[in-house]
Design a protein around this motif. Structure first.
Motif, PDB file in Angstrom:
ATOM      1  N   VAL A 244       0.856  -1.186   0.000  1.00 58.95           N
ATOM      2  CA  VAL A 244       0.000   0.000   0.000  1.00 58.95           C
ATOM      3  C   VAL A 244       0.892   1.236   0.000  1.00 58.95           C
ATOM      4  CG1 VAL A 244      -1.712   1.324   1.300  1.00 58.95           C
ATOM      5  CG2 VAL A 244      -1.885  -1.181   1.207  1.00 58.95           C
ATOM      6  N   ASN A 245       0.746   2.079  -1.021  1.00 58.15           N
ATOM      7  CA  ASN A 245       1.570   3.289  -1.085  1.00 58.15           C
ATOM      8  C   ASN A 245       0.790   4.580  -0.889  1.00 58.15           C
ATOM      9  OD1 ASN A 245       0.378   3.761  -3.707  1.00 58.15           O
ATOM     10  ND2 ASN A 245       1.843   2.269  -4.526  1.00 58.15           N
ATOM     11  N   LYS A 246      -0.539   4.443  -0.753  1.00 59.72           N
ATOM     12  CA  LYS A 246      -1.353   5.644  -0.479  1.00 59.72           C
ATOM     13  C   LYS A 246      -2.597   5.252   0.309  1.00 59.72           C
ATOM     14  CE  LYS A 246      -2.107   8.766  -3.687  1.00 59.72           C
ATOM     15  NZ  LYS A 246      -2.714   9.450  -4.877  1.00 59.72           N
ATOM     16  N   ILE A 247      -2.919   6.053   1.339  1.00 63.55           N
ATOM     17  CA  ILE A 247      -4.144   5.877   2.125  1.00 63.55           C
ATOM     18  C   ILE A 247      -4.987   7.138   1.982  1.00 63.55           C
ATOM     19  CG2 ILE A 247      -5.144   5.540   4.412  1.00 63.55           C
ATOM     20  CD1 ILE A 247      -2.591   4.077   5.202  1.00 63.55           C
ATOM     21  N   ILE A 248      -6.206   6.966   1.522  1.00 66.61           N
ATOM     22  CA  ILE A 248      -7.153   8.088   1.427  1.00 66.61           C
ATOM     23  C   ILE A 248      -8.116   7.997   2.608  1.00 66.61           C
ATOM     24  CG2 ILE A 248      -9.024   9.100   0.067  1.00 66.61           C
ATOM     25  CD1 ILE A 248      -7.602   8.036  -2.430  1.00 66.61           C
ATOM     26  N   ALA A 303      -5.567   8.561  13.010  1.00 66.29           N
ATOM     27  CA  ALA A 303      -5.932   7.165  12.790  1.00 66.29           C
ATOM     28  C   ALA A 303      -5.287   6.627  11.512  1.00 66.29           C
ATOM     29  CB  ALA A 303      -7.448   7.023  12.719  1.00 66.29           C
ATOM     30  N   ALA A 304      -5.304   7.440  10.463  1.00 68.87           N
ATOM     31  CA  ALA A 304      -4.701   7.015   9.203  1.00 68.87           C
ATOM     32  C   ALA A 304      -3.189   6.850   9.331  1.00 68.87           C
ATOM     33  CB  ALA A 304      -5.025   8.023   8.108  1.00 68.87           C
ATOM     34  N   GLN A 305      -2.557   7.727  10.080  1.00 65.74           N
ATOM     35  CA  GLN A 305      -1.115   7.610  10.296  1.00 65.74           C
ATOM     36  C   GLN A 305      -0.766   6.317  11.032  1.00 65.74           C
ATOM     37  OE1 GLN A 305      -0.284  11.270  12.340  1.00 65.74           O
ATOM     38  NE2 GLN A 305      -0.378  12.509  10.459  1.00 65.74           N
ATOM     39  N   GLU A 306      -1.594   5.945  11.989  1.00 66.57           N
ATOM     40  CA  GLU A 306      -1.338   4.705  12.712  1.00 66.57           C
ATOM     41  C   GLU A 306      -1.550   3.497  11.803  1.00 66.57           C
ATOM     42  OE1 GLU A 306       0.077   2.600  15.833  1.00 66.57           O
ATOM     43  OE2 GLU A 306      -0.020   4.786  15.652  1.00 66.57           O
ATOM     44  N   LEU A 307      -2.561   3.559  10.945  1.00 64.94           N
ATOM     45  CA  LEU A 307      -2.772   2.487   9.983  1.00 64.94           C
ATOM     46  C   LEU A 307      -1.573   2.376   9.044  1.00 64.94           C
ATOM     47  CD1 LEU A 307      -4.590   0.342   8.599  1.00 64.94           C
ATOM     48  CD2 LEU A 307      -5.542   2.207   7.216  1.00 64.94           C
ATOM     49  N   ALA A 308      -1.089   3.520   8.565  1.00 64.94           N
ATOM     50  CA  ALA A 308       0.066   3.528   7.660  1.00 64.94           C
ATOM     51  C   ALA A 308       1.293   2.907   8.327  1.00 64.94           C
ATOM     52  CB  ALA A 308       0.361   4.962   7.217  1.00 64.94           C
ATOM     53  N   LYS A 309       1.524   3.262   9.582  1.00 68.83           N
ATOM     54  CA  LYS A 309       2.683   2.734  10.294  1.00 68.83           C
ATOM     55  C   LYS A 309       2.615   1.221  10.402  1.00 68.83           C
ATOM     56  CE  LYS A 309       3.151   3.254  14.825  1.00 68.83           C
ATOM     57  NZ  LYS A 309       3.385   3.897  16.151  1.00 68.83           N
ATOM     58  N   ARG A 310       1.422   0.692  10.657  1.00 75.06           N
ATOM     59  CA  ARG A 310       1.295  -0.750  10.843  1.00 75.06           C
ATOM     60  C   ARG A 310       1.287  -1.525   9.527  1.00 75.06           C
ATOM     61  NH1 ARG A 310      -2.618  -1.210  16.245  1.00 75.06           N
ATOM     62  NH2 ARG A 310      -1.779   0.690  17.227  1.00 75.06           N
ATOM     63  N   LEU A 311       0.890  -0.852   8.451  1.00 75.07           N
ATOM     64  CA  LEU A 311       0.968  -1.495   7.146  1.00 75.07           C
ATOM     65  C   LEU A 311       2.394  -1.518   6.624  1.00 75.07           C
ATOM     66  CD1 LEU A 311      -2.209  -0.093   5.326  1.00 75.07           C
ATOM     67  CD2 LEU A 311      -1.820  -2.447   6.056  1.00 75.07           C
ATOM     68  N   GLY A 312       3.199  -0.530   7.033  1.00 80.42           N
ATOM     69  CA  GLY A 312       4.581  -0.464   6.588  1.00 80.42           C
ATOM     70  C   GLY A 312       4.700   0.182   5.211  1.00 80.42           C
ATOM     71  N   GLY A 313       5.917   0.540   4.854  1.00 84.10           N
ATOM     72  CA  GLY A 313       6.159   1.092   3.527  1.00 84.10           C
ATOM     73  C   GLY A 313       5.970   2.584   3.404  1.00 84.10           C
ATOM     74  N   PRO A 315       3.256   4.774   3.404  1.00 83.27           N
ATOM     75  CA  PRO A 315       2.301   5.266   2.412  1.00 83.27           C
ATOM     76  C   PRO A 315       1.909   6.724   2.658  1.00 83.27           C
ATOM     77  CG  PRO A 315       1.217   3.811   3.988  1.00 83.27           C
ATOM     78  CD  PRO A 315       2.678   3.727   4.263  1.00 83.27           C
ATOM     79  N   ALA A 316       1.626   7.430   1.571  1.00 84.65           N
ATOM     80  CA  ALA A 316       1.148   8.809   1.675  1.00 84.65           C
ATOM     81  C   ALA A 316      -0.293   8.819   2.181  1.00 84.65           C
ATOM     82  CB  ALA A 316       1.232   9.480   0.310  1.00 84.65           C
ATOM     83  N   ILE A 317      -0.711   9.950   2.777  1.00 83.10           N
ATOM     84  CA  ILE A 317      -2.060  10.075   3.334  1.00 83.10           C
ATOM     85  C   ILE A 317      -2.708  11.337   2.791  1.00 83.10           C
ATOM     86  CG2 ILE A 317      -3.413  10.376   5.448  1.00 83.10           C
ATOM     87  CD1 ILE A 317      -1.202   8.890   6.934  1.00 83.10           C
ATOM     88  N   GLU A 318      -3.936  11.220   2.325  1.00 81.98           N
ATOM     89  CA  GLU A 318      -4.679  12.391   1.864  1.00 81.98           C
ATOM     90  C   GLU A 318      -6.165  12.180   2.131  1.00 81.98           C
ATOM     91  OE1 GLU A 318      -5.484  11.744  -2.823  1.00 81.98           O
ATOM     92  OE2 GLU A 318      -3.372  12.134  -2.285  1.00 81.98           O
TER      93      GLU A 318
END
Length: 515
Positions: A244-248, A303-313, A315-318
Motif C-alpha cells: 500500500v503506497n497511499k491511504i485516502i 488514525a490514518a497515520q497509525e494504519l500507515a505505520k502498521r501497514l509499513g512502507g 504510504p502517503a495520506i490524503e
C-alpha cells in the motif's frame, strides 16, 4: 462529563467530578483460580506421629467452634472435605478415607424483582425527607423532580419545569432517543476499501469512535471487545494484493462543523472533546486508557497515520472519498447500540455520545450534523409521547453551554424507562448503563461519607458537572422496595459541596419509607 475547572462567565467542565475509575486487569496475568481455604496439611504423616487422644479432643472443640463461626458467616462450605477430616483425625486406616475435593463453586449474579406490592411513598412523606435538605446553600438554586417509577405520579417538585443547563445529564436525552429510534443491533463499522489506483486504499470512517489502536489482548477504556485497528491491518495485508503506497481518508459520513455551538477549543487539549469526525482511535484520546487526557485535534489523520505505520512502507495520506462500489478489503464493527449507550452514560464520554447521535440523525433521515442530530433527538422523543417543551440541545453530550433541559423532563425520560409499556422495553439499557453509587463510572468515588453513604449501591444516576452547574438524575429503591425516579439540578454553586449535597438528596430517597 469530565473537564477542568475553569473560571469565567460561561460554564466550563470540572475535571475531578465526572471522572471514571477504571481498574484494568494486568495484561497477560493468568485468571484467578479457585483454591481451598485453610491451613496447610501437617508435615508429619499418621504413621510418623500417631494422634494424641487428648490433643484430638481439644482440636475437635476448637475446630467445632471455628466451623460454627464460619457457618454463621456463610463461608463454612469451603472448609469441608479431606482437610477437615485430616484435622479431626478421621483420615487414614481408621477414618473416613480420603475424598476427592468438591467441584469449584461457580457463583452467579442475579437480579431480584422488586416487591410487586411495595408501598408508594406519599408526597407529604417525600417532602418531609427532602425539604430540609433542599434548602442547603451548597445547592445554589435547586430545581428538582421525584416521580414514582411505576406509575409516573409526581411525589416532589421544586421549579421542575424550569429549563436549565443540564451538563452531562443531557446525555440521557440522547440515550433515550437513540434507543427508541434505532435497531438495538445497530453497530458502527470502519472499513478499508480498494482505491481507484493500484496500491491505494481508502479508510472509511463509519462513526465508531471506540475503534482502538490497542492490541487485541489489552482491554480498552470502553470495552474489551471494541473493534481493533490491528484487525483491519491483518485483513488489508491479506487482501490488498500488494504493498500500500497511499491511504485516502473518507470522513464523509458526518456533515457540518466539527465543533458544536458552546464548545471551546481549549477543551480539546483539556481532554473533554475532539473535533467530531466519523474516524478516530480510542475517542481521540492521546492516552487511550485515561479518562481525561489531551485529545487529538486531527483525529482522522491520526488514525490514518497509525494504519500507515502498521501497514509499513510509509504510504502517503490524503483526504478524499471512496470510489462507488469499491471492493471491501477490511471491515470491523463496534459493539451493539445498547452497549455504546451504556458506555457513554457510565463513562460520560462526550465524543461517543455525539457519534451515537449522528447515527440517530442518519437513521431518521436527518442531516448527520449537530443541528440534524438535535432535531432527530427531539422529534423522536416527541413522537414517543414525551413533552419537549422548553428543551434545547445544541449537542448530544451536554457539554454545550447552550443546552437547556428541565428536571421534569429528565425525570420523564427515566420514568418512561422504568415503566411497563413498549417504550420501557426499548429504554431499559438506559437504566442499566447508569453509574452505581460508590461502585461504577462517574459515581465510583462518591457516596463514601456522611448521610450520602446510605445510598451507596442503591442509587444509580447520571452525573453532570460544569462550572457553576451540577446535576444528578437517576433511580433509587426505597427501604420499602419501591423504585423512585429523580432529577436534581443545582445552579450557581461550587462543585464539590454541590455534588455532596446532591448525593445526600438522592440518599434521603433511599432511606424513605415516607408513607
Amino acid at each position: 462529563m469530565t473537564g477542568g475547572e475553569q473560571q469565567g462567565s460561561s460554564p466550563q467542565v470540572n475535571p475531578d467530578l465526572d471522572q471514571v475509575t477504571v481498574r484494568l486487569p494486568v495484561p497477560g496475568a493468568p485468571p484467578a483460580q479457585p483454591m481451598r481455604v485453610g491451613p496447610p496439611p501437617p508435615a508429619a504423616t499418621e504413621a510418623e506421629a500417631p494422634p494424641n487422644p487428648g490433643k484430638r479432643g481439644k482440636k475437635l472443640v476448637v475446630l467445632a467452634t471455628v466451623l460454627v463461626l464460619l457457618a454463621a458467616l456463610g463461608v463454612g462450605g469451603v472448609l469441608g472435605g479431606p482437610w477437615l477430616a485430616q484435622q479431626l483425625g478421621l483420615s487414614g486406616d481408621g477414618g473416613l478415607g480420603t475424598q476427592p475435593p468438591p467441584a469449584p463453586l461457580n457463583p452467579q449474579a442475579a437480579l431480584r424483582a422488586l416487591p410487586p406490592q411495595a408501598p408508594t411513598p406519599s408526597a407529604q412523606g417525600v417532602a418531609a425527607a427532602l425539604d430540609p435538605l433542599a434548602g442547603n446553600a451548597a445547592l445554589g438554586e435547586l430545581t428538582g423532580s421525584v416521580l414514582d417509577g411505576t406509575t409516573g405520579n409526581v411525589l416532589w417538585e421544586r421549579g421542575a419545569g424550569t429549563a436549565r443547563t443540564p451538563a452531562s445529564t443531557g446525555k440521557l436525552v440522547t440515550a433515550a432517543a437513540a434507543l427508541l429510534a434505532l435497531d438495538h443491533q445497530t453497530r458502527l463499522s470502519t472499513t478499508v476499501v480498494a482505491g481507484a489506483e493500484p496500491g491505494t486504499v481508502v479508510l472509511v470512517g463509519g462513526g465508531d469512535t471506540t475503534l482502538s489502536g490497542l492490541p487485541a489482548n489489552k482491554p480498552t477504556y470502553f470495552f474489551p471487545d471494541a473493534a481493533r485497528l490491528d484487525d483491519l491491518v491483518e485483513q488489508v495485508k491479506a487482501k490488498a494484493g500488494g504493498p500500500v503506497n497511499k491511504i485516502i481518508i473518507d470522513v464523509g459520513r458526518f456533515a457540518g462543523p466539527p465543533m458544536a455551538p458552546g464548545w471551546l477549543n481549549v477543551d480539546v487539549a483539556g481532554g473533554h472533546i475532539a473535533p467530531l469526525v466519523p474516524l478516530m482511535l480510542d475517542a481521540a484520546r492521546r492516552d487511550p486508557l485515561t479518562s481525561t487526557t489531551p485529545r487529538s485535534d486531527k483525529p482522522a489523520q491520526a488514525a490514518a497515520q497509525e494504519l500507515a505505520k502498521r501497514l509499513g512502507g510509509n504510504p502517503a495520506i490524503e483526504v478524499g472519498s471512496a470510489p462507488k462500489d469499491a471492493k471491501v478489503l477490511a471491515k470491523v464493527d463496534s459493539p451493539p447500540l445498547p452497549r455504546l449507550v451504556a458506555s457513554f452514560l457510565s463513562t460520560s464520554d462526550n465524543i461517543l455520545a455525539e457519534a451515537v447521535a449522528r447515527e440517530l440523525a442518519r437513521g431518521t433521515g436527518n442531516e448527520p450534523s449537530f443541528a440534524g442530530a438535535s432535531k432527530a433527538t427531539l422529534d423522536t422523543l416527541s413522537r414517543n409521547g414525551l413533552d419537549i417543551t422548553g428543551v434545547k440541545m445544541s449537542d448530544a453530550s451536554g457539554l454545550s453551554t447552550e443546552d437547556r433541559v428541565s428536571a421534569k423532563f429528565l425525570s420523564s425520560l427515566l420514568a418512561a424507562a422504568s415503566g411497563n409499556d413498549a417504550r420501557a422495553a426499548k429504554l431499559r439499557p438506559m437504566l442499566t448503563g447508569l453509574p452505581v453509587a460508590g461502585g461504577t463510572g462517574t459515581l465510583a468515588k462518591r457516596y463514601d461519607k456522611g448521610q450520602a453513604a446510605g445510598g451507596r449501591g442503591w442509587v444509580r444516576a447520571k452525573t453532570g458537572t460544569l462550572d457553576g452547574v451540577n446535576s444528578l438524575a437517576g433511580i433509587v429503591t426505597t427501604n420499602d422496595g419501591r423504585l423512585l425516579v429523580f432529577s436534581f439540578m443545582a445552579t450557581g454553586a461550587a462543585s464539590d459541596p454541590a455534588r455532596d449535597a446532591l448525593d445526600t438528596l438522592a440518599s434521603a430517597l433511599r432511606r424513605c419509607g415516607c408513607g
